[in-house]
Design an enzyme around this catalytic site. Structure first.
Site, PDB file in Angstrom:
ATOM      1  N   ASP A   1       0.876  -1.173   0.000  1.00  0.00           N
ATOM      2  CA  ASP A   1       0.000   0.000   0.000  1.00  0.00           C
ATOM      3  C   ASP A   1       0.911   1.220   0.000  1.00  0.00           C
ATOM      4  O   ASP A   1       2.071   1.154   0.441  1.00  0.00           O
ATOM      5  CB  ASP A   1      -0.935   0.009   1.216  1.00  0.00           C
ATOM      6  CG  ASP A   1      -2.093   0.995   0.997  1.00  0.00           C
ATOM      7  OD1 ASP A   1      -2.119   1.676  -0.046  1.00  0.00           O
ATOM      8  OD2 ASP A   1      -2.988   1.065   1.866  1.00  0.00           O
TER       9      ASP A   1
HETATM   10  C1  BGC Z   1      -4.864   3.457   0.380  1.00  0.00           C
HETATM   11  C2  BGC Z   1      -5.183   2.353  -0.614  1.00  0.00           C
HETATM   12  C3  BGC Z   1      -5.133   2.894  -2.018  1.00  0.00           C
HETATM   13  C4  BGC Z   1      -3.779   3.512  -2.267  1.00  0.00           C
HETATM   14  C5  BGC Z   1      -3.608   4.056  -3.666  1.00  0.00           C
HETATM   15  C6  BGC Z   1      -3.612   4.204   0.005  1.00  0.00           C
HETATM   16  O1  BGC Z   1      -3.452   5.331   0.792  1.00  0.00           O
HETATM   17  O2  BGC Z   1      -4.718   2.877   1.657  1.00  0.00           O
HETATM   18  O3  BGC Z   1      -6.442   1.812  -0.324  1.00  0.00           O
HETATM   19  O4  BGC Z   1      -5.397   1.858  -2.932  1.00  0.00           O
HETATM   20  O5  BGC Z   1      -3.604   4.574  -1.353  1.00  0.00           O
HETATM   21  O6  BGC Z   1      -4.360   5.168  -3.894  1.00  0.00           O
END
Ligand code: BGC
Length: 761
Positions: free
Chosen positions: A303
């Protein structure tokens, strides 16, 4: 005492191990199970790639050059188009996310295919969580539909629209089980129940990916956030998840396994640690369980900078250490930090990371690119004609309206105050959520089209016979007073026959990093509601929200209450269809509404305690709070229709079941009312005595039925041993002989149990 039956999972695991390739070093440092199959084309690429090119393929970066996702991740590095092209040429940028736009995507793809040494196509990703151009209800709202076919169709439409704008890969579905409503990200998933979570995970993966991943209208899905992100302590986002392995396996992992069973090819590691190990560095999770036990063949992406965050966790010393720990744990692709690009080449050259580890991750990443057809069709889903033609089509908007209708939950309807009449009744529509277009789409409308959003006011006006019958007054802001606001609202209420109070949260109060200390209606709105209640007018509360709420005073005591979530592009139309009775509400709560804000975490399927509250007249020294019972105001599964529904007793086909056998549970359900309804029958089980304490009930099935006025139908469920499994002391699934309670009921708190016994054959 029961005797434990044969431990099925362990047997399966051993069977699986025999047929797959497993290496375990003594230090447990590196272990690979179910190695990716060798593909001639991919092997020949890997053989020719430099270490830098390999590190580039294992990285993904945010794109802020095209129509991008605004401030969803505010720390995203801003780069220019030329900058990105240069980084593509050098092999650093091989995957981009958070943007849309076919012309730009084609341009970048051309550079990758024509101006790089390896000519490997780029992959484009974005968080398409509840729709692209057409928004559907937030996932929690859609989960309230308990309608798997609907969830599949909305995901399919989201895939259709995403691929029309040059997106190959969505970071969805979020399958985290969320049992603490303070956690803002409960809005993004299917709620508190693992079984519903599993079913929704499968439906959404199938919808996104379709039958053929190479289809230009299928989008690659990503189950996230692996794992136990929904278990963060105190419901505070990014916090630690301090749970035993049995809870991890019984509650939080099943939806991830279900997503894999449905064919998901990517999964995202979570920000949190579990018992001290951050997920992105958790070998047990990312390799032993995911690949070893489950045979996952796809890729793991971190993530957003989660591998770098292992430094802040105090789990890695620096960027190099973080990159090393995450690749060795089994995280194939680094999102946004650039740490793999910065450190993998040196880590391999120094011998700190074996080349075979990098190559294996590369096999997975290139394997996924190949699986979606990028090698043979690199411009797939980059058709300029589709970009305008295939979004917000009438079919998409119809589907959005259907999804909105089916996600609405009617919590309360005293004296059948709903549905309202379209004529001959003066309505005062009061509250800050009545006419605010920005509060319709929800927390993950990544490319929001607020201009075309339908508010509650617009939805009501489109159906009411005469617009003069509807007066709208804001009364207050979502979190602030308006001077004279309450007085104006009270005056409007006094002139009306009925009040609709549109209250709740704004879309930024749920979603990432939006945990709340209290899950109630913000104070200025509560004061407004209490003042309107004092007028004595009949009140219908329509909630807009991204979580279960603790209702109080004038909100709780309203004559009717609708849980309306954020319903997407057709928000107001879907609500008006229910409010005026064109559609009978059929949604059910996927999260329990507690009596008090302080009752968190709360979930219906909690374990039994040694001091249950059995006699309300003697509450002392029993499991409860001083101010609230160990129960909810509106339980999981609750939701009313416009009919009058009566359940008969749950009937079982036999008193005993052998492990290889099955039992039929059935119930008759009657509609004694005057309107046609769609009812949801829910099957719950409870293991009465077990070697570990068991939840008071667990959901094991649900079915919709349509009932005409006066009609009665019988609903049946088949119960098998697989429905009786729980995670035992050895952390494996098992079923134990003994008695089980069975309910087929309209909610997790309703019905009278029938009983059968699981016996040895
Ligand atoms: C979130 C994810 C997301 C990623 C990309 C992160 O901050 O936790 O759920 O897919 O960003 O945008």
């Amino acid at each position: 005492m029961k005797k434990a039956e044969i431990d099925q999972s362990r047997r399966n695991l051993l069977k699986g191990a025999a047929s797959s390739f497993i290496i375990i070093t003594a230090a447990g440092q590196y272990h690979r199970a179910n190695a990716a199959p060798r593909d001639v084309q991919i092997e020949s690429l890997i053989a020719r790639m430099t270490l830098e090119e390999k590190a580039g393929q294992l990285s993904i970066f945010a794109d802020s050059t095209r129509s991008n996702a605004g401030n969803i991740n505010p720390t995203a590095v801003k780069s220019g188009v030329d900058d990105i092209k240069n980084q593509i040429r050098m092999g650093k940028i091989t995957a981009l996310f958070s943007a849309k736009g076919v012309a730009g995507a084609r341009d970048y793809q051309r550079v990758s295919l024509e101006e790089t040494r390896m000519k490997i196509p780029l992959i484009f990703a974005a968080d398409i969580i509840h729709g692209q151009a057409t928004q559907f209800p937030i996932p929690l709202g859609e989960a309230a539909s308990f309608d798997l076919d609907l969830a599949m169709r909305t995901a399919k439409m989201a895939a259709f629209e995403s691929t029309a704008v040059g997106i190959h890969w969505t970071f969805a579905p979020m399958v985290d089980v969320a049992r603490d409503q303070r956690w803002g990200r409960v809005a993004e998933g299917a709620g508190e129940d693992p079984y519903l979570g599993q079913q929704m995970a499968m439906a959404r993966v199938k919808g996104f990916q379709g039958d053929n991943l190479k289809s230009e209208t299928s989008v690659l899905a990503c189950s996230k956030h692996f794992a136990a992100y929904g278990a963060v302590q105190g419901g505070m986002d990014y916090n630690t998840a301090d749970i035993p392995e049995s809870t991890l396996r019984q509650t939080h992992l099943p939806p991830f396994k279900a997503a894999i069973d449905a064919g998901v090819l990517t999964t995202m590691s979570s920000f949190n640690d579990i018992a001290g190990v951050p997920s992105t560095g958790n070998h047990y999770l990312l390799t032993d369980i995911l690949r070893g036990e489950w045979g996952f063949k796809g890729l793991v992406v971190s993530d957003y900078t989660s591998e770098a965050e292992m430094i802040a966790h105090g789990f890695a010393k620096d960027g190099r250490d973080a990159a090393k720990k995450s690749i060795l744990a089994g995280c194939d692709m680094s999102m946004q930090s650039g740490l793999y690009w910065d450190h993998l080449p040196e880590l391999v050259r120094s011998g700190a990371v074996p080349m075979r580890v990098v190559d294996e991750s590369l096999r997975r990443v290139l394997g996924v690119k190949k699986a979606i057809g990028l090698f043979e069709n690199p411009y797939r889903s980059m058709d300029l004609a589709r970009e305008t033609r295939d979004i917000r089509t009438p079919a998409a908007l119809r589907l959005s309206r259907e999804a909105a209708q089916k996600s609405v939950v009617l919590l309360k309807n005293e004296n059948n105050i709903l549905p309202l009449k379209k004529s001959g009744q003066k309505i005062a529509l009061i509250g800050p959520l009545a006419a605010d277009k920005e509060q319709t789409l929800g927390c993950w409308a990544i490319f929001p089209d607020y201009a075309n959003a339908v508010t509650l006011e617009m939805g009501l006006k489109a159906q009411i016979e005469n617009n003069a019958l509807l007066t709208t007054v804001k009364g207050c802001e979502i979190e602030a007073k308006i001077d004279g606001g309450i007085a104006a609202a009270v005056a409007a209420a006094n002139m009306a026959d009925v009040v609709i109070l549109a209250l709740g949260e704004n879309h930024n109060m749920s979603g990432e990093a939006q945990s709340r200390v209290e899950i109630n209606i913000p104070k200025p709105q509560q004061e407004l509601a209490d003042a309107i209640a004092a007028t004595g007018k009949p009140i219908v509360v329509v909630l807009t929200h991204g979580r279960a709420l603790a209702l109080e005073g004038g909100v709780k005591n309203a004559n009717a209450i609708i849980a309306g979530w954020f319903l997407g592009s057709e928000h107001g139309n879907g609500l008006a269809d229910v409010i005026f009775g064109d559609v009978s509400p059929s949604g059910r709560l996927p999260v329990s509404f507690p009596f008090h804000s302080g009752q968190q975490p709360f979930y219906y399927n909690h374990r039994r305690t040694g001091r249950p509250q059995t006699d309300p007249n003697h509450p002392q020294y029993r499991t409860r709070y001083r101010e609230a019972a160990f129960a909810s105001l509106y339980p999981f599964g609750h939701g009313l229709t416009y009919g009058q529904i009566e359940y008969g007793p749950t009937i079982l086909s036999a008193p005993k079941m052998a492990p290889s056998g099955q039992i039929k549970a059935s119930v008759t359900i009657s509609n004694k009312g005057t309107r046609k309804v769609r009812e949801l029958a829910q099957l719950y089980l409870h293991d009465k005595v077990a070697s570990l304490t068991q939840p008071v009930r667990v959901l094991r099935g649900f079915k919709h039925i349509e009932l005409e006025a006066g009609q009665t139908k019988t609903v049946e469920f088949i119960i098998r041993r697989a429905d009786l499994l729980f995670i035992g002391a050895n952390n494996r699934w098992q079923a134990e002989i003994g008695e089980f309670d069975v309910w087929i009921a309209p909610s997790s708190a309703a019905g009278t149990a029938a009983r059968f016994e699981l016996v040895n054959a």
